[in-house]
Write an enzyme that holds these catalytic residues in place. Structure first.
Site, mmCIF file in Angstrom:
data_model
loop_
_atom_site.group_PDB
_atom_site.id
_atom_site.type_symbol
_atom_site.label_atom_id
_atom_site.label_comp_id
_atom_site.label_asym_id
_atom_site.label_seq_id
_atom_site.Cartn_x
_atom_site.Cartn_y
_atom_site.Cartn_z
ATOM 1 N N SER A 32 7.301 13.871 -111.964
ATOM 2 C CA SER A 32 6.117 14.201 -112.780
ATOM 3 C C SER A 32 5.884 13.121 -113.846
ATOM 4 O O SER A 32 4.733 12.866 -114.225
ATOM 5 C CB SER A 32 6.251 15.583 -113.425
ATOM 6 N N ASN A 33 6.947 12.467 -114.302
ATOM 7 C CA ASN A 33 6.745 11.383 -115.277
ATOM 8 C C ASN A 33 6.128 10.152 -114.620
ATOM 9 O O ASN A 33 5.330 9.456 -115.241
ATOM 10 C CB ASN A 33 8.056 11.034 -115.989
ATOM 11 N N HIS A 38 14.250 11.195 -122.056
ATOM 12 C CA HIS A 38 15.298 12.224 -122.037
ATOM 13 C C HIS A 38 14.766 13.497 -122.708
ATOM 14 O O HIS A 38 14.134 13.431 -123.768
ATOM 15 C CB HIS A 38 16.542 11.718 -122.795
ATOM 16 N N GLU A 46 6.668 14.941 -122.743
ATOM 17 C CA GLU A 46 7.140 13.723 -122.045
ATOM 18 C C GLU A 46 5.973 12.986 -121.404
ATOM 19 O O GLU A 46 5.879 11.763 -121.472
ATOM 20 C CB GLU A 46 8.129 14.089 -120.931
HETATM 21 C C1 GRF Z 1 12.602 14.886 -117.184
HETATM 22 O O1 GRF Z 1 12.735 16.058 -117.929
HETATM 23 C C2 GRF Z 1 13.283 13.728 -117.887
HETATM 24 O O2 GRF Z 1 13.304 13.853 -119.254
HETATM 25 C C3 GRF Z 1 14.684 13.816 -117.348
HETATM 26 O O3 GRF Z 1 14.547 14.242 -116.009
HETATM 27 C C4 GRF Z 1 13.331 14.956 -115.852
HETATM 28 C C5 GRF Z 1 12.562 14.267 -114.756
HETATM 29 O O4 GRF Z 1 11.399 14.958 -114.399
HETATM 30 N N1 GRF Z 1 15.348 12.550 -117.517
HETATM 31 P P1 GRF Z 1 10.377 14.303 -113.366
HETATM 32 O O5 GRF Z 1 11.149 13.914 -112.110
HETATM 33 O O6 GRF Z 1 9.724 13.121 -114.023
HETATM 34 O O7 GRF Z 1 9.392 15.404 -113.062
#
Ligand code: GRF
Length: 196
Positions: free
Chosen positions: A13-14, A111, A176
């Site tokens: 998702s990021n 994070h 995030e």
């Molecule tokens: C996020 O909460 C990030 O902070 C952590 O792992 C998760 C990854 O989520 N490091 P995604 O795969 O980006 O949805």
């Protein structure tokens, strides 16, 4: 315009937030390649859908370790793609010497806690268990420790008494998705000005 390489192990998702920010022109960057240690990870599907080259990092059957040879291959893949800044987005292996030397001060991570509180896995669960009243997310430069690198930016969210870990993580992820692209933009501006 900076060229990014994104590494992830999960939902991505990021990565999506980064791609959306590029599309919306709030982030002046391109994603040159997306790499995952998990062949079935949804992050690879998202990248393919966006027409971004992908590759799977072969970690030689190690469930959690990131073997040095695999890191060296990762550096090659990133360099071949012309990557200038590496963005970890839910990448579940500890980064070591080959990658840190290949991209010194050029690896960012997001994070899900207000570091230095709750480093490591399941930070949102730890925050609920601890009874924290506030949590959030942190973008930091990656070093050889577990979420110990220089903090670049943070965003806060409340922890509500009725929160389950899942509800808190969802609230953190909203932040995030805003903070990471904005921080990548700021960080790359500073790289351009030789300030980092
Ligand atoms: C996020 O909460 C990030 O902070 C952590 O792992 C998760 C990854 O989520 N490091 P995604 O795969 O980006 O949805």
């Amino acid at each position: 315009m900076i060229s990014l390489g994104v590494l992830g192990s999960g939902a991505g998702s990021n990565l999506q937030a980064i791609l959306d920010a590029i599309h919306a022109r709030t982030l002046e960057a391109s994603v040159a390649v997306v790499l995952s240690d998990q062949p079935g990870a949804f992050i690879l599907k998202r990248a393919e859908k966006a027409g971004i080259p992908t590759a799977v990092i072969d970690c030689e059957g190690h469930p959690g370790k990131f073997p040095e040879a695999a890191q060296a291959r990762t550096v090659c893949l990133l360099k071949e793609a012309g990557v200038e800044l590496v963005c970890l987005a839910g990448f579940m292996r500890l980064i070591g010497k080959p990658l840190l030397e290949g991209f010194p001060e050029r690896i960012l991570n997001v994070h899900p806690s207000l570091l230095p509180a709750f480093p490591g896995l399941h930070a949102w669960e730890k925050a609920v268990e601890f009874g924290a009243t506030e949590s959030g997310c942190t973008v930091h430069v990656v070093d050889s420790g577990v979420d110990t690198g220089r903090i670049v930016s943070q965003a806060r969210v409340p922890v509500l008494p009725e929160d389950t870990p899942g509800v808190l993580h969802a609230r953190i992820q909203v932040e995030e998705h805003r903070l990471y692209p904005a921080t990548i933009q700021k960080f790359s501006d500073q790289l351009g000005e030789n300030k980092v």
